[in-house]
Design a protein around this motif. Structure first.
Motif, mmCIF file in Angstrom:
data_model
loop_
_atom_site.group_PDB
_atom_site.id
_atom_site.type_symbol
_atom_site.label_atom_id
_atom_site.label_comp_id
_atom_site.label_asym_id
_atom_site.label_seq_id
_atom_site.Cartn_x
_atom_site.Cartn_y
_atom_site.Cartn_z
ATOM 1 N N LEU A 1 -79.084 -23.138 -73.063
ATOM 2 C CA LEU A 1 -78.014 -24.125 -73.184
ATOM 3 C C LEU A 1 -78.504 -25.388 -73.885
ATOM 4 N N LYS A 2 -79.758 -25.750 -73.652
ATOM 5 C CA LYS A 2 -80.322 -26.956 -74.254
ATOM 6 C C LYS A 2 -80.736 -26.766 -75.709
ATOM 7 N N HIS A 3 -81.341 -25.607 -76.001
ATOM 8 C CA HIS A 3 -82.057 -25.472 -77.265
ATOM 9 C C HIS A 3 -81.443 -24.502 -78.263
ATOM 10 N N THR A 4 -80.282 -23.941 -77.958
ATOM 11 C CA THR A 4 -79.612 -23.073 -78.929
ATOM 12 C C THR A 4 -78.173 -23.550 -79.112
ATOM 13 N N ASP A 5 -77.566 -23.056 -80.195
ATOM 14 C CA ASP A 5 -76.154 -23.352 -80.421
ATOM 15 C C ASP A 5 -75.285 -22.136 -80.116
ATOM 16 N N TRP A 6 -75.831 -21.182 -79.379
ATOM 17 C CA TRP A 6 -75.065 -19.996 -79.007
ATOM 18 C C TRP A 6 -73.909 -20.408 -78.104
ATOM 19 N N ASN A 7 -72.791 -19.687 -78.240
ATOM 20 C CA ASN A 7 -71.688 -19.994 -77.340
ATOM 21 C C ASN A 7 -71.967 -19.401 -75.955
ATOM 22 N N ILE A 8 -71.170 -19.792 -74.984
ATOM 23 C CA ILE A 8 -71.413 -19.394 -73.598
ATOM 24 C C ILE A 8 -71.362 -17.881 -73.433
ATOM 25 N N ALA A 9 -70.451 -17.242 -74.164
ATOM 26 C CA ALA A 9 -70.337 -15.784 -74.063
ATOM 27 C C ALA A 9 -71.607 -15.100 -74.569
ATOM 28 N N GLU A 10 -72.193 -15.614 -75.658
ATOM 29 C CA GLU A 10 -73.421 -15.032 -76.202
ATOM 30 C C GLU A 10 -74.578 -15.202 -75.221
ATOM 31 N N ILE A 11 -74.687 -16.384 -74.621
ATOM 32 C CA ILE A 11 -75.748 -16.625 -73.634
ATOM 33 C C ILE A 11 -75.547 -15.723 -72.422
ATOM 34 N N SER A 12 -74.324 -15.641 -71.969
ATOM 35 C CA SER A 12 -74.003 -14.789 -70.822
ATOM 36 C C SER A 12 -74.406 -13.348 -71.083
ATOM 37 N N ASN A 13 -74.071 -12.844 -72.246
ATOM 38 C CA ASN A 13 -74.384 -11.453 -72.587
ATOM 39 C C ASN A 13 -75.886 -11.220 -72.685
#
Length: 298
Positions: free
Chosen positions: A258-270
């Protein structure tokens, strides 16, 4: 215990299978260790159906059968299909080389039983500490292997086999040096291997990567122990449950992404193995009182 095949090895690390993988003379391949370790998939505690020889530079610990072998400096390690193992990195700058091969490959022109050699015998001498000169000699052989494996030379496998034999003879001339890291008890050893398997799944480096070993049962299967035995060992050693330790590591990685990437929440969740973004949202809020989106904004 589950045994990793050559196909598993290449698929798990997303490595390119050599064009002459099934050449009728057995299998051989060689790699640079630091490049291989960049892969995020964990090194499972398991048997392999192939042999492996590693030149390792750095301080690390191998969990090998019923032993934990602590190595530092320049070390030549031998691994046999008869014994399960995994690597625990103790320093981030581990480097070196390793090669894998089948018995069929080395037995070509080899007299005697491969498993009777000291480095491949169950309970034998797997760890060889090298002097600077010996390490340089082994490194030269690995570099020759890397060059030759990619060549079109008709008899390259004969040459590779000779390099492999030379490496083994250098080891046989060397006094074996094992420094055993004595765990206080079996519970401590199981916990150590569990933590290594957990940590080897991180960091999550791409949004397509997926944290796969999420439950106590997943780790118990990899360690070839009953899940209740694993849970008791970890509870006795750390005072925490297996699920708690997995959750703590998962939370730490969540915060980092969450701090160091620009991935959206769905991408992080997956990538963290949650089936739905809502499940990730609930997990994160339970442990931080904040939603992932709120945490990112702060």
């Amino acid at each position: 215990m589950e045994q990793e095949t050559l196909d598993d090895f290449y698929n798990r690390k997303h490595l390119t299978v050599p064009p002459d993988f099934n050449n009728g003379i057995g299998h051989f391949n060689v790699f640079k260790l630091d490049e291989y370790l960049k892969s995020s998939m964990p090194v499972r505690y398991a048997r392999r159906d192939f042999y492996k020889i590693s030149l390792i530079k750095g301080k690390n610990r191998y969990h090998y059968a019923d032993k934990s072998i602590e190595i530092e400096g320049n070390t030549l390690m031998f691994f046999t299909p008869l014994v399960p193992y995994t690597l625990e990195l103790l320093t981030p700058d581990t480097s070196g080389y390793f090669c894998i091969f089948t018995e069929e490959f080395l037995q070509e022109g080899f007299r005697g039983n491969l498993n009777e050699l000291p480095m491949f015998t169950v309970g034998g001498k797997y760890s060889y500490e090298l002097s600077k000169e010996q390490e340089e000699s082994i490194a030269v052989l690995y570099e020759k292997m890397l060059t030759e494996i990619n060549s079109n030379y008709t008899f390259k496998y004969n040459l590779l086999r000779s390099y492999l034999n030379e490496m083994m003879h250098i080891a046989l001339k060397t006094e074996p040096a094992e420094k055993l890291y004595e765990h206080p008890n079996a519970n401590s050893r199981i916990t150590s291997i569990f933590k290594e398997l957990l940590e080897r799944q991180f960091p999550i480096e791409t949004s397509k990567q997926r944290f796969s070993m999420r439950s106590a049962s997943d780790f118990a299967d990899s360690l070839a122990v009953h899940v209740n035995h694993l849970n008791r060992a970890i509870k006795n050693t750390t005072g925490k449950t297996t699920t708690t330790l997995i959750g703590e590591r998962l939370l730490a990685e969540s915060k980092a992404l969450l701090k160091h990437t620009d991935w959206n929440i769905a991408e992080i969740s997956n990538s963290l193995g949650f089936e739905e973004a809502a499940h990730f949202n609930n997990f994160f809020k339970k442990h931080t009182t904040l939603t992932p989106s709120r945490y990112r904004k702060q």
